[in-house]
Write an enzyme that holds these catalytic residues in place. Structure first.
Site, short mmCIF file in Angstrom:
data_model
loop_
_atom_site.label_atom_id
_atom_site.label_comp_id
_atom_site.label_asym_id
_atom_site.label_seq_id
_atom_site.Cartn_x
_atom_site.Cartn_y
_atom_site.Cartn_z
N ASP A 198 -2.66 2.54 0.31
CA ASP A 198 -1.30 2.24 -0.11
C ASP A 198 -0.93 0.80 0.21
O ASP A 198 -1.31 0.25 1.24
CB ASP A 198 -0.35 3.21 0.60
CG ASP A 198 1.10 2.99 0.24
OD1 ASP A 198 1.43 3.16 -0.94
OD2 ASP A 198 1.90 2.65 1.14
N GLU A 201 -4.11 0.30 -4.12
CA GLU A 201 -2.85 0.04 -4.81
C GLU A 201 -2.49 -1.41 -4.49
O GLU A 201 -1.92 -1.70 -3.45
CB GLU A 201 -1.74 0.98 -4.34
CG GLU A 201 -0.45 0.76 -5.11
CD GLU A 201 0.81 1.14 -4.34
OE1 GLU A 201 1.86 1.27 -4.98
OE2 GLU A 201 0.75 1.27 -3.10
#
Length: 730
Positions: A405, A458
């Site tokens: 993330d 990401e």
């Protein structure tokens, strides 16, 4: 009173300031013989028993009524194994003395921990079942180099920090205590006197199980056994294979109808796995499942990185869920958050009084977007704590990949910061060199220790080399989310079709950089929250047009190069934004409620996945220019796009999209290979609640030049639709 122990030393145990308990407690040689000293607050009497024979050796004197006992065994010169018979009023029990056991962490382990080069520090730190001198118990270890004193507290000692102070190892900053008879499931924490003399009660950073919020204790739990990677799972992760990911938030995919409470891991396995299999997805991606204190973070602010969240059951139950997925031929990806952590007092913040896990300067250590703290990636122990956590989930639970993330927030020091709010790196630049090195190291560790597992970034910027090998200067990820493609294409789809001709390049620009990285096309949870509307809600027009737009967009996405990711609920076009506190709107699949529209989208996604898996041109050469060719790229006036996907053995599929509500009959498209092209998908099919405009199953090429090619086909392109045409084998 013993002359070997001063009153000040004894007082130090009771005011919790003694940081070296083994210097006083346990067995010690004196001129008179072996002296045994014990600390047991509230005990009345203490008798030493020889462990092997059960023979009483001596009764200890209570030299401090608060519970400090001492006794000398005259003329005894050798240490021996003993037990203590403790009297509490009229009750007595025989216990092992934790302070008679030798240190269990060796010099090599301490060196590796300090160097940050221990591959699996979770096998050393935390709470581990083991046997010492024939006695079973739990060995507790904690890294807290600046604490003055650390005690283990829990169900086994009335949460009394005076009872079990730990041994300190200055070489590594690790505190250690072997606690006999501690048992599975007991709750515990570490009680620290920090470097400033403040009392801190901390959960175990390496705990394998943790309490459900609002409680915050760690739980004694066995280290799970290793789950071996299989060739089937390894093969399913390869870049030349079909990867279609169903992104799931376990707390809201489906809930108990009676009380709106979560399903547990086993119930989820019973319902989710068959559904994902039926829908044709190849992978499930779970939003973060490391223990986290705040439901509203969706797991993206974790504190118990080594603890599967207890919201849905035990660590063993989570392993069963992953195993069920594997048995169904589905790989599992886990969202993983090494970028920041919340400032809850029981967690990592100011762990031993210093900024141990974070940066002290808020310009480096505070994330203002999320009110969280940023890890200090330049510290060996912190880097190892994090990188090994990724390996832990892969090895110990059989997870097949991690999706990291917020990578952009890690690699840029000025991420979401104004001038003066960040500190440049040693060369004056904005890159976080320590974070970049951490990412490379983590990916190296994953790929060297768990061959076949994948890592996905990401990463929302144009940072170069995210999926390039680290030896070539890249970060070493296998895939990167294509945020640019997602933002551009959704911006295009939101437009009224009449205006799309002026933004034609938003659908084509992605091919300019397509081969710079290995991409996943993400329609994730982030696109259906915080006032962004659902995917269906983003589409313009009346009900028919909204659904047709979405179907056409899905068809375009599944035909476009890149692996696929779809957040739960989007497979049946949920109309409202995702709400983490409620189940998805499954009732929309009832045709009496949803009018068949939602079921039509569900059928389409299922068919897209099936077609995707069975046709190599749609996945094999995603990352090679040999696998793609624009056929119609410049027809902005009609908002028509056509491209060819190819496999290594010459198979071809033409993807044609019309993003206006006007059907385009007799539309001519130049083709690279003459032949018959069968229509294998039409998002306007009546089966999906479309208007059923099509090509009667097949079109044949003609020797008519078009788009710079000698041969062409004449097709009917339905309104707001995507069509797949596959070259038939001769």
């Amino acid at each position: 009173m013993t002359t070997a122990v001063t009153q000040a030393t004894i007082d130090g145990f009771f005011d919790a300031s003694n940081g070296d308990p083994f210097a006083t407690l346990g067995m010690h040689e004196t001129e008179q013989g072996i002296e045994i000293r014990t600390l047991l607050p509230d005990a009345n009497r203490m008798v030493v028993i020889e462990r092997e024979s059960g023979k009483e050796i001596t009764e200890l004197d209570c030299v401090d009524e608060r519970g400090f006992f001492v006794g000398v065994i005259p003329n005894c010169r050798q240490f021996f194994a003993y037990q203590l018979q403790v009297f509490w009023g009229n009750e007595a029990q025989i216990i092992e003395d934790p302070y008679r056991f030798h240190p269990m962490i060796d010099d090599l382990e301490q060196w590796l921990l300090s160097e940050g080069s221990m591959l699996r520090p979770y096998e050393v730190l935390g709470a581990h079942f083991m046997e010492c001198d024939g006695v079973s118990g739990v060995n507790f270890r904690l890294w807290a180099p600046n604490a003055r004193r650390v005690s283990i507290v829990g169900d086994f000692n009335y949460w009394d920090g005076r009872r079990h102070p730990m041994r300190f190892h200055p070489k590594s900053g690790v505190w250690e205590l072997f606690l006999p008879k501690a048992s599975l499931g007991q709750l515990y924490k570490f009680e620290l006197i920090d470097c400033y003399g403040n009392l801190r009660l901390k959960a175990d950073p390496y705990a394998f199980s943790s309490q459900l919020r609002p409680d915050t204790a760690s739980q004694i739990s066995a280290l799970p056994n290793v789950v071996e990677m299989t060739e089937q799972r390894r093969q399913a992760n390869q870049a030349n294979q079909p990867i279609s990911i169903y992104e799931v938030h376990l707390g809201s995919w489906r809930r108990n109808l009676e009380n709106n409470f979560w399903l547990d891991y086993d119930q989820i396995a019973d319902e989710l796995i068959p559904y994902v299999k039926e829908m044709g997805f190849t992978h499930i991606e779970f939003l973060p499942l490391s223990e986290f204190p705040f439901d509203g973070s969706w797991g993206y602010q974790p504190l118990g990185l080594y603890s599967p969240t207890s919201r849905f059951g035990s660590p063993e139950a989570f392993r069963r869920l992953v195993k069920r997925a594997h048995e169904a031929g589905i790989n599992v990806i886990l969202d993983w958050v090494p970028g920041h952590f919340p400032s809850d007092t029981h967690g990592l913040v100011a762990f031993d009084g210093t900024a141990l896990y974070e940066h002290e300067d808020p310009r480096e250590g505070y994330h203002q977007d999320w009110n969280t703290l940023i890890y200090n990636y330049g510290r060996n122990e912190v880097k190892n704590f994090l990188s090994s956590n990724a390996l832990y989930w892969l090895e110990r639970f059989g997870v097949d990949g991690i999706r990291m993330d917020a990578v952009a927030s890690m690699i840029y020091r000025d991420y979401s910061r104004a001038e003066g709010e960040w500190i440049p790196n040693q060369y004056g630049g904005r890159e976080n060199l320590e974070a970049i090195e951490f990412l490379k190291h983590t990916n190296w560790k994953i790929h060297s220790e768990m061959a076949g597992a994948i890592s996905i970034a990401e990463e929302s910027t144009s940072f170069a080399g995210v999926t390039h090998p680290s030896e070539d200067g890249g970060l070493g990820f296998n895939f990167k989310w294509n945020m640019g493609w997602m933002n551009d294409t959704l911006a295009y789809m939101k437009l009224d079709p009449i205006y799309r001709q002026y933004h034609h390049n938003k659908m084509t620009f992605g091919m300019v950089y397509q081969y710079s990285e290995n991409f996943v096309l993400p329609l994730s949870h982030d696109e259906v929250v915080h006032g962004k509307y659902s995917l269906l809600g983003k589409m313009p027009g009346d009900t028919w047009q909204k659904f047709a737009n979405l179907r056409a967009y899905y068809g375009y996405m599944w035909g476009y190069p890149g692996k696929k990711l779809l957040f739960m609920g989007n497979e049946f076009a949920q109309g409202r934004e995702w709400n983490y506190e409620e189940s998805l709107d499954w009732f929309l699949l009832d045709e009496n409620i949803g009018g068949g529209w939602h079921k039509g989208v569900l059928k389409l996604v299922k068919d897209l996945n099936q077609i995707y898996q069975k046709n190599r041109p749609l996945f094999e050469l995603d990352n090679s220019p040999e696998g793609f060719d624009w056929l119609v790229v410049d027809d902005a006036a009609n908002s028509v796009f056509a491209f060819e996907r190819r496999s290594s053995n010459g198979e071809r599929i033409i993807v044609v999209s019309n993003f206006t509500p006007v059907p385009r009959h007799n539309y001519r498209i130049g083709v690279n290979v003459a032949g018959k092209y069968e229509e294998i998908l039409n998002t306007d099919s009546m089966y999906y609640e479309g208007s059923n405009v099509g090509n009667f199953g097949c079109v044949a090429s003609e020797k008519i030049e078009s788009h710079g090619r000698e041969n062409s086909i004449s097709v009917s392109i339905p309104p707001l639709a995507t069509v797949y045409l596959r070259l038939k084998a001769k």
